[in-house]
Design a protein around this motif. Structure first.
Motif, PDB file in Angstrom:
ATOM      1  N   UNK A 100       4.879 -37.634  -9.700  1.00  0.00           N
ATOM      2  CA  UNK A 100       5.819 -38.740  -9.674  1.00  0.00           C
ATOM      3  C   UNK A 100       6.725 -38.730  -8.454  1.00  0.00           C
ATOM      4  N   UNK A 101       7.061 -37.532  -7.973  1.00  0.00           N
ATOM      5  CA  UNK A 101       7.948 -37.415  -6.818  1.00  0.00           C
ATOM      6  C   UNK A 101       7.233 -37.699  -5.499  1.00  0.00           C
ATOM      7  N   UNK A 102       5.956 -37.409  -5.421  1.00  0.00           N
ATOM      8  CA  UNK A 102       5.223 -37.503  -4.147  1.00  0.00           C
ATOM      9  C   UNK A 102       5.409 -38.851  -3.449  1.00  0.00           C
ATOM     10  N   UNK A 103       5.202 -40.001  -4.119  1.00  0.00           N
ATOM     11  CA  UNK A 103       5.390 -41.275  -3.412  1.00  0.00           C
ATOM     12  C   UNK A 103       6.853 -41.595  -3.111  1.00  0.00           C
ATOM     13  N   UNK A 104       7.774 -40.892  -3.790  1.00  0.00           N
ATOM     14  CA  UNK A 104       9.193 -41.153  -3.574  1.00  0.00           C
ATOM     15  C   UNK A 104       9.774 -40.315  -2.451  1.00  0.00           C
ATOM     16  N   UNK A 105       9.112 -39.222  -2.121  1.00  0.00           N
ATOM     17  CA  UNK A 105       9.684 -38.261  -1.172  1.00  0.00           C
ATOM     18  C   UNK A 105      10.010 -38.890   0.173  1.00  0.00           C
ATOM     19  N   UNK A 106       9.137 -39.746   0.676  1.00  0.00           N
ATOM     20  CA  UNK A 106       9.344 -40.362   1.987  1.00  0.00           C
ATOM     21  C   UNK A 106       9.723 -41.832   1.883  1.00  0.00           C
ATOM     22  N   UNK A 107       9.909 -42.326   0.683  1.00  0.00           N
ATOM     23  CA  UNK A 107      10.219 -43.743   0.517  1.00  0.00           C
ATOM     24  C   UNK A 107      11.654 -44.039   0.946  1.00  0.00           C
ATOM     25  N   UNK A 108      11.856 -45.243   1.453  1.00  0.00           N
ATOM     26  CA  UNK A 108      13.207 -45.641   1.834  1.00  0.00           C
ATOM     27  C   UNK A 108      14.018 -46.062   0.610  1.00  0.00           C
ATOM     28  N   UNK A 109      13.318 -46.595  -0.377  1.00  0.00           N
ATOM     29  CA  UNK A 109      13.993 -47.018  -1.603  1.00  0.00           C
ATOM     30  C   UNK A 109      13.376 -46.278  -2.775  1.00  0.00           C
ATOM     31  N   UNK A 110      14.239 -45.688  -3.553  1.00  0.00           N
ATOM     32  CA  UNK A 110      13.766 -44.897  -4.698  1.00  0.00           C
ATOM     33  C   UNK A 110      14.375 -45.477  -5.967  1.00  0.00           C
TER      34      UNK A 110
ATOM     35  N   UNK B 274      15.799 -46.070  -9.563  1.00  0.00           N
ATOM     36  CA  UNK B 274      16.401 -45.096 -10.480  1.00  0.00           C
ATOM     37  C   UNK B 274      15.481 -44.769 -11.642  1.00  0.00           C
ATOM     38  N   UNK B 275      14.714 -45.781 -12.125  1.00  0.00           N
ATOM     39  CA  UNK B 275      13.852 -45.508 -13.267  1.00  0.00           C
ATOM     40  C   UNK B 275      12.740 -44.532 -12.917  1.00  0.00           C
ATOM     41  N   UNK B 276      12.255 -44.618 -11.664  1.00  0.00           N
ATOM     42  CA  UNK B 276      11.208 -43.678 -11.252  1.00  0.00           C
ATOM     43  C   UNK B 276      11.770 -42.282 -11.035  1.00  0.00           C
ATOM     44  N   UNK B 277      12.980 -42.207 -10.489  1.00  0.00           N
ATOM     45  CA  UNK B 277      13.630 -40.897 -10.363  1.00  0.00           C
ATOM     46  C   UNK B 277      13.914 -40.306 -11.744  1.00  0.00           C
ATOM     47  N   UNK B 278      14.308 -41.166 -12.685  1.00  0.00           N
ATOM     48  CA  UNK B 278      14.579 -40.688 -14.037  1.00  0.00           C
ATOM     49  C   UNK B 278      13.323 -40.116 -14.676  1.00  0.00           C
ATOM     50  N   UNK B 279      12.175 -40.764 -14.446  1.00  0.00           N
ATOM     51  CA  UNK B 279      10.919 -40.266 -15.005  1.00  0.00           C
ATOM     52  C   UNK B 279      10.569 -38.904 -14.424  1.00  0.00           C
ATOM     53  N   UNK B 280      10.776 -38.750 -13.103  1.00  0.00           N
ATOM     54  CA  UNK B 280      10.517 -37.454 -12.472  1.00  0.00           C
ATOM     55  C   UNK B 280      11.466 -36.403 -13.050  1.00  0.00           C
ATOM     56  N   UNK B 281      12.734 -36.768 -13.188  1.00  0.00           N
ATOM     57  CA  UNK B 281      13.730 -35.815 -13.706  1.00  0.00           C
ATOM     58  C   UNK B 281      13.406 -35.400 -15.136  1.00  0.00           C
ATOM     59  N   UNK B 282      12.961 -36.357 -15.948  1.00  0.00           N
ATOM     60  CA  UNK B 282      12.617 -36.020 -17.332  1.00  0.00           C
ATOM     61  C   UNK B 282      11.476 -35.004 -17.375  1.00  0.00           C
ATOM     62  N   UNK B 283      10.444 -35.234 -16.569  1.00  0.00           N
ATOM     63  CA  UNK B 283       9.330 -34.284 -16.524  1.00  0.00           C
ATOM     64  C   UNK B 283       9.795 -32.928 -15.996  1.00  0.00           C
ATOM     65  N   UNK B 284      10.669 -32.960 -14.995  1.00  0.00           N
ATOM     66  CA  UNK B 284      11.154 -31.710 -14.407  1.00  0.00           C
ATOM     67  C   UNK B 284      11.985 -30.917 -15.409  1.00  0.00           C
ATOM     68  N   UNK B 285      12.874 -31.606 -16.116  1.00  0.00           N
ATOM     69  CA  UNK B 285      13.689 -30.910 -17.114  1.00  0.00           C
ATOM     70  C   UNK B 285      12.819 -30.362 -18.240  1.00  0.00           C
ATOM     71  N   UNK B 286      11.806 -31.105 -18.632  1.00  0.00           N
ATOM     72  CA  UNK B 286      10.895 -30.608 -19.659  1.00  0.00           C
ATOM     73  C   UNK B 286      10.172 -29.356 -19.160  1.00  0.00           C
TER      74      UNK B 286
END
Length: 327
Positions: A95-105, A107-119
């Motif tokens: 989930x993070x890979x396409x966001x790493x270099x994106x200019x716009x990230x 919040x819902x996609x960051x939240x999904x990455x964070x949820x997986x990371x916290x899990x």
């Protein structure tokens, strides 16, 4: 012949407070309120580095999974939690890979990455702490067996069944299970950690024994049968432990967690009563085993009654001669 349970002086600090048997708190997912709050919070978690942007929840998850992988015997004791952590981490990475270099990230996609990371982080820490707990328990049991063998070879046969009083007889009960064998049973009101009236008297006798023998320590172990509480009580227990549903999705696992918590609370209740009766807290250890150590079958009322028990075992205390000599 009744098996004598022996704990060495060196194990008393491990029993006291149950510190080696309890995992550190597992971090919860952050609770955020409002869209603007989420956007700001996720943005604050992105760090600019020379090799590209990083997302702090993902960094923490990677570290936790790596620590779990390097924990000895983690595959033996909780391979499933580790596998689930690795799967959650892989999902967070994807989930993070396409966001790493994106200019716009978003919040819902960051939240999904964070949820997986916290899990991933929670599951990795559960796997690691489970392995640490089980390894320490194996060490305790192995040392116990070693001491028993040494005593069988070198210790004289001890006669008499009375309880030793005073320093002159202070070694007579080391390694002995005085509750229930010598002082009587300790029981509680159903489903609680409240001592019954007769059991208060048993704890008072144990307190008197401890005060009359200042070289003694005592390890208090709580046990239950495998029956669970009512559905309403179990629901209240789950609601009071927010992480439980994720870690124990089945009713059977929730019941086991309830029994473990109840047995620990009962052991602590005995320890607290001893303190109230004048025994120093540093001479007392307490731990709950839940329904994992039955002494009888749970399919009869008598068997379940036998399994619901408190055991108090005398060990060398922190002020004993063995302690002064370094164990």
């Amino acid at each position: 012949m009744k098996r004598v349970i022996v704990l060495s002086l060196g194990l008393l600090p491990l029993v006291t407070g149950c510190s080696i048997f309890q995992a550190d708190p597992v971090p919860p997912s952050p609770a955020l309120v409002g869209v603007s709050g989420q956007d700001a919070a996720w943005a604050s978690q992105i760090k600019r580095r020379p090799d590209g942007a990083s997302f702090e929840p993902l960094v923490d998850a990677r570290e936790a999974v790596e620590q779990a992988r390097s924990q000895p015997q983690v595959e033996s004791f909780d391979a499933q939690s580790l596998a689930d952590a690795e799967q959650a981490l892989a999902s967070a990475e994807a989930g993070w890979q396409p966001l790493a270099e994106a200019k716009r990230r978003p919040a819902d996609k960051l939240a999904a990455v964070a949820d997986d990371a916290h899990r991933a982080q929670r599951l990795a820490e559960i796997a690691r702490y489970t392995a640490v707990r089980e390894i320490k328990l194996k060490e305790l049991l192995a040392l116990n067996e070693q001491i028993e063998q040494q005593q069988a070879r070198t210790a004289p046969v001890r006669g008499g069944s009375g309880i030793a009083r005073g320093a002159a007889g202070a070694d007579n009960l080391i390694g002995q299970r005085v509750v229930p064998d010598r002082l009587g049973d300790i029981e509680f009101q159903t489903g609680t950690a409240r001592l019954t009236g007769p059991s208060q008297a048993v704890v008072q006798r144990l307190a008197a024994l401890m005060k009359n023998n200042p070289d003694y320590g005592v390890a208090v172990f709580g046990h239950t049968d495998n029956m669970g509480p009512s559905d309403a009580s179990l629901e209240r227990f789950v609601q009071a432990n927010p992480g439980l549903e994720e870690q124990a999705p089945t009713r059977e696992q929730q019941v086991r967690a309830f029994n473990l918590a109840l047995s620990a609370a009962r052991a602590r209740a005995v320890a607290q009563t001893l303190v109230n009766d004048g025994v120093e807290a540093r001479r007392i250890g307490a731990r709950g085993f839940g329904d994992t150590r039955p002494v009888a079958a749970n399919n009869t009322a008598d068997g379940r009654r036998a399994n619901r028990r408190i055991e108090a075992i005398i060990v060398p205390g922190p002020d004993s001669q063995a302690a002064r000599q370094g164990g």
